[in-house]
Design a protein around this motif. Structure first.
Motif, short mmCIF file in Angstrom:
data_model
loop_
_atom_site.label_atom_id
_atom_site.label_comp_id
_atom_site.label_asym_id
_atom_site.label_seq_id
_atom_site.Cartn_x
_atom_site.Cartn_y
_atom_site.Cartn_z
N LEU A 10 -37.76 -3.02 33.84
CA LEU A 10 -39.16 -3.44 33.96
C LEU A 10 -39.87 -3.25 32.63
O LEU A 10 -39.73 -2.22 31.98
CB LEU A 10 -39.87 -2.66 35.06
N SER A 11 -40.69 -4.26 32.26
CA SER A 11 -41.34 -4.21 30.96
C SER A 11 -42.62 -5.03 31.02
O SER A 11 -43.33 -5.02 32.02
CB SER A 11 -40.37 -4.74 29.89
N GLU A 12 -42.91 -5.77 29.95
CA GLU A 12 -44.08 -6.63 29.89
C GLU A 12 -43.66 -7.99 29.35
O GLU A 12 -42.61 -8.14 28.73
CB GLU A 12 -45.17 -6.03 29.01
N ALA A 13 -44.52 -8.99 29.56
CA ALA A 13 -44.21 -10.36 29.14
C ALA A 13 -45.41 -10.95 28.43
O ALA A 13 -46.55 -10.49 28.58
CB ALA A 13 -43.85 -11.23 30.35
N LEU A 14 -45.15 -11.99 27.64
CA LEU A 14 -46.24 -12.77 27.07
C LEU A 14 -46.92 -13.56 28.18
O LEU A 14 -46.30 -13.93 29.18
CB LEU A 14 -45.71 -13.75 26.03
N LEU A 15 -48.20 -13.83 28.00
CA LEU A 15 -48.91 -14.78 28.86
C LEU A 15 -48.89 -16.12 28.14
O LEU A 15 -49.57 -16.31 27.13
CB LEU A 15 -50.34 -14.34 29.12
#
Length: 847
Positions: free
Chosen positions: A787-792
């Motif tokens: 689990l991490s983060e993503a670009l919008l």
């Protein structure tokens, strides 16, 4: 008779919250816009609409359409959809000279007429007198007489001569007397505020910005304009510029929102509810921001055809404290068939009925939701108060005691059917079963008496967001008869349907009638001529004066909605929109695998009025490449698609080059990204001074035949990434174990990329991969993704909005969540400033 009219008036006044025409507004000490008389919070939702100006004006003129008649049609539709707000930036270049003198020309006369019609309909107006923009987009621009023709946007603020012209212009605009009402703009009750200028560009010196705003503010106040004055704060946001705006005398600040970017030249696919999860303003350090009223001068989910995005945006706007919001822009019905005005936007009651009803629901949400109330984050906020967003069903829904609205077919049952007084929808519901594709509206007039409006079928025959022209139809109306069936428990067992001429339409079967577009009365009892006259007067002109293009009128249209690549483990369908004025006798698909000598013929099944499908055929849907075409037979003969010719695969001289292809991939792999297949549908960040990049496609190595090669100039806070919708390429019945990626670094020192996999339930799984020049194939176990983060993506306007989003917390591993895959991203995180290069080929799910 009087009781019917009184009942209708009370119902409409109660539900729609129609404000008196002479009720002005003010901004209180906490930055809340309120009505003078009631002191209630202002909540107004509506549109921008440009018929008196720019391309709309020219297009309507070129078609020989009377522009006032066009305005009449569109204002009726705005009222029908329940909109209460109107905003527009006036094209100053068309209505002023170089010194800022107002030209009382046809544009102004038409604009006066529009304002009069809006006023008559109870719609409140915010004017933006200065637009700066040219007047012919998407056509080449032309020389115009206005002052902003000769100045840049920054010069409007910094050049003394430009400021003098604006002072002169604002004086004359605000004192202009509407020739149709006899009232000046400054005294017009329906004009509740002014926004000084559309999307200003600021110099670096914030004090110059504050002085400019105050100078224009003082001009309006000195001329007697006593209502709130807004100024744009979002277009070139920085903390310094935002503080400069908040230091000014303006009582309000204006924002825009384009969460999916602009002008992709294609319809965006996939789940973009991530992009409208919240509207977060970085205002914590801006002194005075909380004392300013907030409005949204423009917004849209551009290049998206789904009907639920407006409702999600309205929810997020109210959470952010917005009190006035206007979609950009409502297409004039007389040219909406081409979507030429602004191809990246497409909204009209007739030609986009699902989106229009979705926007109608958004308007109700905007008016009903509490100020700054949060309903949590995605996906929990898909259901809030009386509203529901169902992405898979492409559904926005309002379900309260008195109203039941749905933008697409639904099996949700109304909360209080016995209390309903308003129903609106497209398709089927537990209350109304309609076979057409147009919108319909039911309004209760009295016990056992309803008014029904049925709009014509709208069929999209091309991607409306591609390059447009007045010689190209994107959508077409069909005035066909369809069955409509009403729920017995709500409408009664012996219901009668009356048309505008007073004729009682016999039921086709129990509670089922055949109707064509028009206005009807629905009653359990026989009704008098007086009632018919009162409620159906003028109904014969329901769509009077509507312009319908002649070119292509007699053609059969086939819009292929089949994916170009599908996994053999799925149960893929061939899907087509088929539309014609002629009676379609049969529709067949001809398909062959590459090693077949001839084509096999399959009958297409008619699923609805315009949708035809061929479900999975085991002998056809095996891994490999399929070539196919569709043959439509009418009384006039056969039409073959793509191309529209007359020669079918059964003819010896059929042109095999004019054909569609479908790639069925092996069940052991799922191709999440293919540079050749996906290059039309990829989404990239904004190209700007801070993010410059170039792309090319070159022959790759190993498994892949083509790579996308990226070169970009990085900056310390930037980074680069692209996104691909993958929902249609995955299959949860396969026991995948790995992600395989083909690619390489463009530099001998190598580079690190991240592969992000985003799911529809809000999770983001990521894995870093170190690319080198020597290695071209990388195989990563699914268990390595965390689990991490993503670009919008696409990047939003305004640019202060977050560029990234974090994953939801979930105990599911990526392997457990493969059935929910939505997007794939390839991201090169920020590094040292300079040129960055990398090359990516295919990305696969494998066993």
């Amino acid at each position: 008779m009087k009781k019917y009219l009184l009942a209708l008036f009370l119902l409409m006044a109660t539900f729609n919250n129609i404000y008196s025409q002479d009720e002005g507004v003010y901004v209180d000490s906490k930055g809340v816009l309120r009505w003078n008389d009631s002191h209630d919070e202002v909540r107004l939702f509506g549109v921008n609409y440009t018929a008196p100006f720019a391309f709309s004006y020219k297009a309507l003129k070129d078609l020989g359409v009377d522009i006032k008649s066009a305005i009449d049609i569109d204002v009726k539709h705005l009222v029908r959809l329940g909109f209460k707000a109107y905003r527009i930036h006036m094209w100053d270049r068309e209505i002023s000279d170089r010194e800022g003198n107002l030209l009382n020309n046809e544009h102004m006369e038409l604009f006066d007429y529009l304002l009069m019609k809006l006023k008559e309909s109870g719609i409140k107006i915010i004017l933006t007198p200065i637009a700066w923009w040219g007047a012919r987009w998407p056509m080449p621009d032309v020389e115009t007489p206005g002052f902003s023709q000769v100045y840049s946007k920054v010069e409007l603020i910094t050049n003394p001569k430009a400021r003098a012209a604006q002072r002169n212009y604002l004086k004359q605009v605000i004192n202009h007397i509407n020739g149709h009402t006899g009232i000046s703009y400054k005294d017009e009750p329906s004009i509740i505020a002014v926004e000084i200028v559309n999307e200003p560009h600021h110099p670096d010196d914030p004090e110059v910005v504050t002085r400019y705003i105050d100078e224009m503010y003082n001009v309006l106040r000195n001329e007697g304009f006593a209502k709130p004055i807004f100024y744009n704060i979002s277009e070139t946001w920085s903390d310094l510029q935002a503080q400069a705006v908040c230091n000014s005398k303006a009582e309000g600040v204006s924002f825009q929102w384009y969460p999916t970017g602009l002008v992709h030249n294609k319809m965006l696919k996939g789940n973009y509810l991530f992009n409208v999860d919240e509207y977060r303003i970085p205002s914590e350090s801006i002194e005075g921001f909380d004392r300013k009223a907030k409005m949204v001068y423009e917004f849209d989910a551009a290049d998206i055809g789904y009907s639920y995005m407006y409702l999600a945006m309205a929810r997020s706007f109210r959470e952010a404290g917005m009190q006035f919001a206007a979609v950009f822009s409502y297409d004039p019905a007389q040219i909406a068939w081409s979507n030429t005005e602004y191809q990246t936007h497409f909204i009209n009651l007739l030609y986009t009925p699902n989106k229009a009803v979705g926007m109608m629901i958004a308007a109700r949400a905007f008016e009903l939701l509490p100020h700054k109330k949060s309903f949590g984050r995605y996906p929990a906020n898909n259901k809030f108060d009386a509203f529901l967003i169902d992405r898979k069903a492409d559904l926005a829904l309002m379900n309260c005691d008195t109203a039941f609205y749905y933008s697409n077919s639904t099996d949700v049952y109304p909360a209080s059917p016995e209390k309903l007084i308003h129903i609106a929808g497209v398709g089927k519901s537990p209350l109304v079963d309609y076979e057409g594709t147009g919108a319909y509206f039911l309004d209760k007039i009295d016990s056992g008496l309803w008014k029904l409006e049925v709009y014509p079928d709208a069929v999209w025959i091309k991607d409306p967001f591609e390059q447009t022209s007045l010689n190209r139809e994107a959508a077409r109306l069909y005035f066909k008869k369809h069955k409509i069936k009403f729920n017995v428990s709500l409408f009664g067992e012996k219901i009668k349907l009356y048309s505008y001429d007073g004729n009682y339409k016999l039921p086709d079967s129990a509670q089922s009638f055949v109707v064509e577009p028009g206005v009807y009365l629905l009653s359990e009892n026989s009704i008098t001529k007086e009632i018919l006259s009162a409620h159906l007067s003028g109904a014969e002109n329901f769509l009077g004066g509507l312009f319908l293009p002649e070119h292509g009128k007699d053609k059969v249209n086939v819009y292929n909605r089949t994916e170009s690549v599908l996994n053999a483990a799925n149960a893929p369908d061939f899907i087509f929109t088929v539309a014609s004025e002629k009676k379609i006798i049969d529709a067949n698909l001809y398909a062959r695998r590459l090693w077949w000598r001839g084509f096999q013929k399959f009958e297409l099944e008619k699923i609805s009025a315009y949708e035809y499908r061929l479900s999975k055929k085991d002998n056809l849907f095996r891994p490999g490449l399929i070539e196919y075409c569709v043959v439509i037979t009418t009384d006039d003969g056969k039409s073959v698609f793509p191309g529209g010719g007359a020669l079918t695969p059964e003819d010896w001289d059929f042109d095999h080059a004019n054909i569609w292809t479908l790639d069925i991939t092996d069940t052991n792999i799922s191709i999440l990204f293919d540079p050749l297949r996906d290059r039309k549908d990829l989404v990239f960040p904004h190209f700007s001074r801070d993010m410059r990049y170039s792309l090319d496609y070159k022959t790759g190595v190993s498994f892949t035949s083509l790579n996308i090669n990226v070169t970009y100039t990085d900056n310390p806070s930037g980074g680069f990434g692209f996104q691909n919708s993958i929902e249609q390429y995955t299959c949860d019945s396969i026991d995948y174990e790995y992600i395989a990626l083909y690619g390489s670094a463009g530099d001998v020192t190598g580079d690190t990329i991240k592969v992000n996999l985003l799911t529809n339930d809000g999770a983001v799984y990521s894995k870093e991969i170190v690319l080198t020049r020597e290695k071209n194939e990388y195989k990563i176990p699914l268990s390595d993704f965390k689990l991490s983060e993503a670009l919008l993506l696409p990047s939003s306007y305004p640019r202060f909005l977050p560029r990234k989003r974090k994953s939801i917390n979930t105990s599911k591993s990526l392997k457990e969540n493969l059935k929910n895959l939505a997007f794939l991203q390839v991201v090169n995180e920020p590094g040292s400033a300079g040129v960055r290069q990398f090359s990516i080929g295919k990305i696969l799910l494998t066993k």
